[in-house]
Design a protein around this motif. Sequence first.
Motif, PDB file in Angstrom:
ATOM      1  N   THR A  57      -3.461   9.525  -4.435  1.00 34.23           N
ATOM      2  CA  THR A  57      -4.579   8.583  -4.399  1.00 34.23           C
ATOM      3  C   THR A  57      -5.211   8.565  -3.015  1.00 34.23           C
ATOM      4  OG1 THR A  57      -3.085   6.775  -3.861  1.00 34.23           O
ATOM      5  CG2 THR A  57      -3.588   7.125  -6.186  1.00 34.23           C
ATOM      6  N   LYS A  58      -5.925   9.604  -2.687  1.00 31.21           N
ATOM      7  CA  LYS A  58      -6.589   9.687  -1.372  1.00 31.21           C
ATOM      8  C   LYS A  58      -7.757   8.715  -1.259  1.00 31.21           C
ATOM      9  CE  LYS A  58      -4.438  12.860   0.955  1.00 31.21           C
ATOM     10  NZ  LYS A  58      -3.841  12.597   2.235  1.00 31.21           N
ATOM     11  N   GLY A  59      -8.389   8.373  -2.351  1.00 28.57           N
ATOM     12  CA  GLY A  59      -9.560   7.510  -2.292  1.00 28.57           C
ATOM     13  C   GLY A  59      -9.229   6.034  -2.169  1.00 28.57           C
ATOM     14  N   GLY A  60      -8.081   5.611  -2.720  1.00 26.72           N
ATOM     15  CA  GLY A  60      -7.750   4.190  -2.710  1.00 26.72           C
ATOM     16  C   GLY A  60      -6.535   3.907  -1.856  1.00 26.72           C
ATOM     17  N   GLY A  61      -6.302   2.637  -1.582  1.00 20.50           N
ATOM     18  CA  GLY A  61      -5.141   2.248  -0.806  1.00 20.50           C
ATOM     19  C   GLY A  61      -5.409   2.263   0.679  1.00 20.50           C
ATOM     20  N   SER A  62      -4.427   1.801   1.428  1.00 17.17           N
ATOM     21  CA  SER A  62      -4.610   1.736   2.874  1.00 17.17           C
ATOM     22  C   SER A  62      -4.361   3.107   3.510  1.00 17.17           C
ATOM     23  CB  SER A  62      -3.665   0.704   3.482  1.00 17.17           C
ATOM     24  OG  SER A  62      -2.328   1.152   3.389  1.00 17.17           O
ATOM     25  N   GLU A  63      -4.975   3.303   4.639  1.00 16.50           N
ATOM     26  CA  GLU A  63      -4.824   4.573   5.351  1.00 16.50           C
ATOM     27  C   GLU A  63      -3.406   4.717   5.918  1.00 16.50           C
ATOM     28  OE1 GLU A  63      -6.700   6.681   9.295  1.00 16.50           O
ATOM     29  OE2 GLU A  63      -7.946   5.303   8.145  1.00 16.50           O
ATOM     30  N   ARG A  64      -2.817   3.608   6.309  1.00 19.09           N
ATOM     31  CA  ARG A  64      -1.458   3.652   6.848  1.00 19.09           C
ATOM     32  C   ARG A  64      -0.462   4.101   5.775  1.00 19.09           C
ATOM     33  NH1 ARG A  64       1.701  -1.352   9.733  1.00 19.09           N
ATOM     34  NH2 ARG A  64       3.468  -0.122  10.418  1.00 19.09           N
ATOM     35  N   TYR A  65      -0.609   3.583   4.561  1.00 14.32           N
ATOM     36  CA  TYR A  65       0.254   3.972   3.448  1.00 14.32           C
ATOM     37  C   TYR A  65       0.100   5.454   3.127  1.00 14.32           C
ATOM     38  CZ  TYR A  65       1.606   4.424  -1.486  1.00 14.32           C
ATOM     39  OH  TYR A  65       2.133   4.847  -2.678  1.00 14.32           O
ATOM     40  N   GLN A  66      -1.114   5.939   3.138  1.00 10.24           N
ATOM     41  CA  GLN A  66      -1.357   7.350   2.849  1.00 10.24           C
ATOM     42  C   GLN A  66      -0.785   8.249   3.938  1.00 10.24           C
ATOM     43  OE1 GLN A  66      -5.551   7.523   2.278  1.00 10.24           O
ATOM     44  NE2 GLN A  66      -5.470   6.674   0.206  1.00 10.24           N
ATOM     45  N   SER A  67      -0.881   7.833   5.193  1.00 10.98           N
ATOM     46  CA  SER A  67      -0.313   8.656   6.269  1.00 10.98           C
ATOM     47  C   SER A  67       1.211   8.651   6.196  1.00 10.98           C
ATOM     48  CB  SER A  67      -0.801   8.172   7.631  1.00 10.98           C
ATOM     49  OG  SER A  67      -0.284   6.893   7.916  1.00 10.98           O
ATOM     50  N   TRP A  68       1.814   7.508   5.833  1.00 15.96           N
ATOM     51  CA  TRP A  68       3.262   7.454   5.663  1.00 15.96           C
ATOM     52  C   TRP A  68       3.694   8.398   4.550  1.00 15.96           C
ATOM     53  CZ3 TRP A  68       5.999   6.276   1.266  1.00 15.96           C
ATOM     54  CH2 TRP A  68       7.374   6.176   1.404  1.00 15.96           C
TER      55      TRP A  68
END
Length: 100
Positions: A57-68
């Motif tokens: 889910t690159k489009g949604g969610g926080s950027e910190r969660y995606q980087s983790w």
Amino acid sequence: MQHTTWPIPTAVDVPDISPDWNAPFISGLTSIGSFILAGALILTLIMLIIAFVGVVTKGGGSERYQSWAGEWILKILAVGAGLGAVNAIFAFAVGFDFGF
């Protein structure tokens, strides 16, 4: 110097040796080990699903969660593979015992 030949024993009776797993504490250790290994594998699979959702889910969610998720997904996969191997060895050597 003279070389002597030793007699070779031809009829040696060697009994079969097998481990005795009937000690009183072995069944408890097997149950505890089964619960620990199964629980660790389930937690690892849950973490892998959470990290996979973060990567997908690159489009949604926080950027910190995606980087983790991007940083840890390969580490979680490696831990899952290691735990799977340990579970397979444990199941082969002793067998899982969940007390059912």
